[in-house]
Design a protein around this motif. Structure first.
Motif, PDB file in Angstrom:
ATOM      1  N   CYS A  93     -47.426  36.553 -13.897  1.00  0.00           N
ATOM      2  CA  CYS A  93     -46.099  36.094 -14.312  1.00  0.00           C
ATOM      3  C   CYS A  93     -45.563  35.053 -13.341  1.00  0.00           C
ATOM      4  N   TYR A  94     -45.771  35.291 -12.047  1.00  0.00           N
ATOM      5  CA  TYR A  94     -45.287  34.334 -11.056  1.00  0.00           C
ATOM      6  C   TYR A  94     -46.004  33.002 -11.168  1.00  0.00           C
ATOM      7  N   LEU A 106     -37.139  39.518 -16.783  1.00  0.00           N
ATOM      8  CA  LEU A 106     -37.804  38.950 -15.611  1.00  0.00           C
ATOM      9  C   LEU A 106     -37.381  39.668 -14.335  1.00  0.00           C
ATOM     10  N   MET A 128     -40.523  41.020 -12.387  1.00  0.00           N
ATOM     11  CA  MET A 128     -40.897  40.126 -11.297  1.00  0.00           C
ATOM     12  C   MET A 128     -40.048  40.301 -10.047  1.00  0.00           C
TER      13      MET A 128
END
Length: 305
Positions: A117-118, A185, A189
């Protein structure tokens, strides 16, 4: 001076953690971002497990955002009504994100998901920010002013509300969706989501830049606080010692960043932030594809070779 982190089960320099908190706090105050997009990957680099980095990094985001919002409230650059609508969407999105995080944690795939995701989000956002910032800087040097659309598809949606602080009369649907996306998010994250929210508020919602930073930080406070509580209750991955070290640095850095942000040129600051985002993205991407120096092999004792 080494600080042992009981939940992360590693020892890290206390001064390094304090400096990390100050640096991210400065970014929070300058750009209206929580700083999680930077602090969480940096915690990866220090050897903090991704699950602990995500859950604990949100603590620092809350503290630095509160510190920065207080400064913006004094300047009356916070749209509380818009922030509340974003918050409603954000709380719903963070609940969904925590559920997804727990599901993947049980499946043993959460570390890979967080890193992927990053890489994806930082690559996209960093690239778009860099292109837009370079274009704005060139236009500023040529004496041109960027064109801004007065009406778009957003203005044709139903359920309109008037946001006086921002000078807007638009549908509540886009702010709710933006808030929900940022909430997801935040949970997965460990970010406040400001690096997505700030551009969305400017280019999608059409908010004036002077109130975007403070409003973004206002919403980030409550979404990341809710996310932290959910992680602490469901996954027990919040390291209080790590959180306190980051918070102490972040609160100081946020005040410095707010003061600096009011003096420096916006175009130059955005370019520096975009380059930093891209650099972190490249480092994370390389870590995913390059073979580590230490390999661990699990074998059954007494099994034939």
């Amino acid at each position: 001076m080494q600080l042992y982190l009981p939940i992360a089960e590693v020892s890290v320099s206390l001064f390094l953690l304090l400096g990390l908190g100050v640096m991210v706090g400065i970014l929070s105050g300058m750009f209206g971002v929580g700083g999680g997009f930077l602090i969480t990957p940096l915690l990866f680099f220090l050897g903090i497990p991704p699950a602990v980095a995500v859950a604990t990094g949100a603590n620092q985001i809350v503290a630095s955002s509160v510190s920065a919002v207080l400064a913006h409230l004094r300047r009356k650059t916070v749209d509380l009504k818009m922030g509340t609508v974003l918050l409603v969407g954000g709380l719903g999105g963070s609940g969904v994100g925590v559920w997804l995080f727990n599901y993947l944690k049980e499946a043993g795939q959460v570390d890979l998901l967080v890193r992927l995701c990053y890489v994806v989000f930082l690559g996209i956002i960093g690239g778009l920010m860099l292109i837009e910032s370079l274009r704005a800087l060139l236009n500023a040097q040529k004496g041109k002013r960027g064109k801004r659309k007065s009406h778009g598809w957003v203005h044709g949606l139903p359920f309109k509300m008037r946001f006086r602080a921002s000078g807007l009369y638009i549908s509540a649907i886009p702010p709710l969706l933006v808030g929900a996306a940022v909430g997801v998010l935040a949970a997965i994250m460990g970010v406040g989501g400001g690096f997505i929210m700030v551009p969305a508020m400017i280019y999608l919602l059409g908010m004036p830049t002077k109130v975007v930073v403070g409003t973004s930080l206002f919403q980030i406070i409550f979404v990341t606080a809710f996310t932290t509580i959910m992680h602490a209750v469901t996954t027990q991955t919040v390291d209080i010692f790590l959180a306190l070290a980051l918070i102490c640095g972040g609160v100081v850095g946020a005040q410095i960043g707010t003061a600096l942000g009011s003096r420096l040129k916006a175009e130059q600051l955005r370019i520096l932030l975009a380059l930093l985002v891209c650099a972190v993205c490249v480092k994370l991407g390389l870590d995913l594809v390059i073979e580590p120096t230490e390999l661990y092999v699990i074998s059954q004792e007494g099994a034939p070779e």
